[in-house]
Enzyme design. Structure first.
Site, PDB file in Angstrom:
ATOM      1  N   HIS A 134      -7.247 -18.503 -41.666  1.00 29.09           N
ATOM      2  CA  HIS A 134      -6.071 -17.829 -41.460  1.00 29.09           C
ATOM      3  C   HIS A 134      -4.957 -19.130 -41.383  1.00 29.09           C
ATOM      4  O   HIS A 134      -5.522 -20.006 -41.082  1.00 29.09           O
ATOM      5  CB  HIS A 134      -6.322 -17.162 -39.927  1.00 29.09           C
ATOM      6  CG  HIS A 134      -7.174 -16.071 -40.147  1.00 29.09           C
ATOM      7  ND1 HIS A 134      -6.862 -14.764 -39.510  1.00 29.09           N
ATOM      8  CD2 HIS A 134      -8.006 -15.677 -41.121  1.00 29.09           C
ATOM      9  CE1 HIS A 134      -7.722 -13.856 -39.646  1.00 29.09           C
ATOM     10  NE2 HIS A 134      -8.294 -14.323 -40.666  1.00 29.09           N
TER      11      HIS A 134
ATOM     12  N   ARG B 251      -9.234  -4.799 -46.707  1.00 30.51           N
ATOM     13  CA  ARG B 251     -10.132  -4.725 -45.412  1.00 30.51           C
ATOM     14  C   ARG B 251      -9.488  -5.349 -44.482  1.00 30.51           C
ATOM     15  O   ARG B 251      -9.073  -4.798 -43.450  1.00 30.51           O
ATOM     16  CB  ARG B 251     -11.579  -4.794 -45.879  1.00 30.51           C
ATOM     17  CG  ARG B 251     -12.671  -4.400 -44.827  1.00 30.51           C
ATOM     18  CD  ARG B 251     -12.982  -5.557 -43.689  1.00 30.51           C
ATOM     19  NE  ARG B 251     -13.191  -6.666 -44.112  1.00 30.51           N
ATOM     20  CZ  ARG B 251     -13.151  -7.661 -43.193  1.00 30.51           C
ATOM     21  NH1 ARG B 251     -13.013  -7.428 -41.918  1.00 30.51           N
ATOM     22  NH2 ARG B 251     -13.610  -8.930 -43.716  1.00 30.51           N
ATOM     23  N   ASP B 252      -9.751  -6.738 -44.470  1.00 30.30           N
ATOM     24  CA  ASP B 252      -9.352  -7.703 -43.406  1.00 30.30           C
ATOM     25  C   ASP B 252      -7.916  -7.508 -43.242  1.00 30.30           C
ATOM     26  O   ASP B 252      -7.530  -7.929 -42.094  1.00 30.30           O
ATOM     27  CB  ASP B 252      -9.840  -9.118 -43.902  1.00 30.30           C
ATOM     28  CG  ASP B 252      -9.706  -9.744 -42.532  1.00 30.30           C
ATOM     29  OD1 ASP B 252      -9.871  -9.129 -41.361  1.00 30.30           O
ATOM     30  OD2 ASP B 252      -9.556 -10.936 -42.749  1.00 30.30           O
TER      31      ASP B 252
ATOM     32  N   CYS C 107      -6.540 -10.678 -37.222  1.00 31.36           N
ATOM     33  CA  CYS C 107      -7.933 -10.341 -36.629  1.00 31.36           C
ATOM     34  C   CYS C 107      -7.398  -9.137 -35.245  1.00 31.36           C
ATOM     35  O   CYS C 107      -6.678  -9.847 -34.259  1.00 31.36           O
ATOM     36  CB  CYS C 107      -8.670 -11.317 -36.029  1.00 31.36           C
ATOM     37  SG  CYS C 107     -10.298 -10.344 -35.071  1.00 31.36           S
TER      38      CYS C 107
ATOM     39  N   ASN D 232      -4.005 -13.593 -42.640  1.00 31.29           N
ATOM     40  CA  ASN D 232      -5.151 -14.326 -43.585  1.00 31.29           C
ATOM     41  C   ASN D 232      -4.212 -15.305 -44.609  1.00 31.29           C
ATOM     42  O   ASN D 232      -2.938 -15.279 -44.609  1.00 31.29           O
ATOM     43  CB  ASN D 232      -5.617 -13.452 -44.581  1.00 31.29           C
ATOM     44  CG  ASN D 232      -6.696 -12.569 -43.714  1.00 31.29           C
ATOM     45  OD1 ASN D 232      -7.667 -13.042 -43.190  1.00 31.29           O
ATOM     46  ND2 ASN D 232      -6.394 -11.246 -43.514  1.00 31.29           N
TER      47      ASN D 232
END
Length: 313
Positions: free
Chosen positions: A224, A30-31, A255, A264
């Site tokens: 991060h 996801r991220d 992001c 990340n």
């Protein structure tokens, strides 16, 4: 295809006062993928999630029910979720509002995450909505989720710094965290969205939240690695009693709405450090390593995990 040599492991030296075990939230599907320019097919996402589950990841955030025009990488989350929801791991999904919640529930999700920004600027950049409007949406989603027996996690973005507003007041983080708990959100992940946090900031934030009555056991850290501080920040969190950490295989993502945000914290690097500290994660480093190299090939980009690079040739 990248090749690897036999995986080594760090020497173990337990540190007094740290946890025996922690929980890692794997967020690469996801991220990680939502911030990558390469659009990944649903079948490939499913393969990634299955690989992560086979490696022992206890929680894998598998998708996001957001607007496809805002985050096209997540447009197939329903299709992906349908194929991974029965895996032997928690498979939460991110939802921004009631519409997203309804789509997630229609897909069969019973484990969700909601998110708010500590700063007004990022709230408007991230979803094109004010903090007040987003808070109202989270309240609505949480009420629905609690009534439906759905688990809810809360993300707080821009906890340690904002590219538009600069330094973020710890008091504002505490205010918003308490508000989320009053709505029924017990588990909170503190996001270093642009990777500017330092260990001292992490300590100060965790201590401020604890001093205001928020259990440290309910907190997670989402780091991060923009300035190379992610592992140092995790260690500071460990010393303060944090036991839940978000990370992404290979260090994917960042992001898409925050200027200067890079990847990340790599799950590979996190597991290596925790293993060296004698802290259990339940994740097989060898299987994780192979998955990270495979994902780098999928994304056609160099891997950013220091550990994965050190173990590959």
């Amino acid at each position: 295809m990248t090749t690897t040599r036999e995986l080594g492991l760090p020497a173990v030296a337990d540190q007094p006062g740290l946890a025996d075990a922690v929980e890692i939230w794997e967020v690469s599907p996801r991220d990680g993928l939502q911030a990558e320019p390469t659009l990944v097919a649903a079948t490939t996402k499913v393969e990634l999630i299955r690989r992560l589950a086979a490696a022992g990841a206890p929680v894998i955030e598998v998708g996001s029910f957001v607007r496809a025009d805002r985050v096209p990488q997540m447009a197939d989350s329903s299709e992906v979720f349908a194929q991974v929801k029965s895996l032997p791991a928690r498979t939460p999904v991110l939802v921004p509002n009631v519409r997203g919640y309804e789509l997630a529930r229609a897909a069969g999700a019973d484990d969700i995450a909601v998110f708010l920004s500590v700063t007004e600027s990022f709230s408007r950049e991230n979803l094109g909505a004010s903090r007040e409007r987003m808070e109202g949406a989270v309240v609505q989603v949480t009420e629905r989720a609690k009534a439906d027996g759905v688990r809810v996690r809360g993300y707080l973005s821009m906890v340690f710094g904002d590219p538009w507003e600069g330094e973020v007041a710890v008091g504002e983080v505490v205010r918003l965290a308490q508000a989320m708990r009053s709505w029924g959100i017990e588990d909170l992940s503190l996001g270093d969205t642009i990777g500017v946090a330092t260990p001292g900031q992490v300590r100060a934030s965790v201590r401020a939240l604890a001093a205001d009555g928020i259990p440290v056991a309910s907190l997670a850290l989402h780091m991060h690695d923009t300035y190379g501080m992610a592992l140092a920040n995790v260690y500071a969190g460990l010393e303060e009693g944090v036991r839940i950490f978000d990370a992404a295989a290979g260090g994917t993502g960042g992001c898409p709405f925050a200027r200067s945000a890079t990847g990340n914290l790599a799950t590979d690097d996190l597991v290596w450090m925790l293993t060296g500290l004698g802290i259990r994660t339940g994740i097989d480093p060898d299987a994780l390593h192979e998955t990270s190299l495979w994902l780098a090939d999928v994304l056609r980009k160099p891997i950013t995990s220091r550990v994965a690079k050190a173990l590959a040739y």
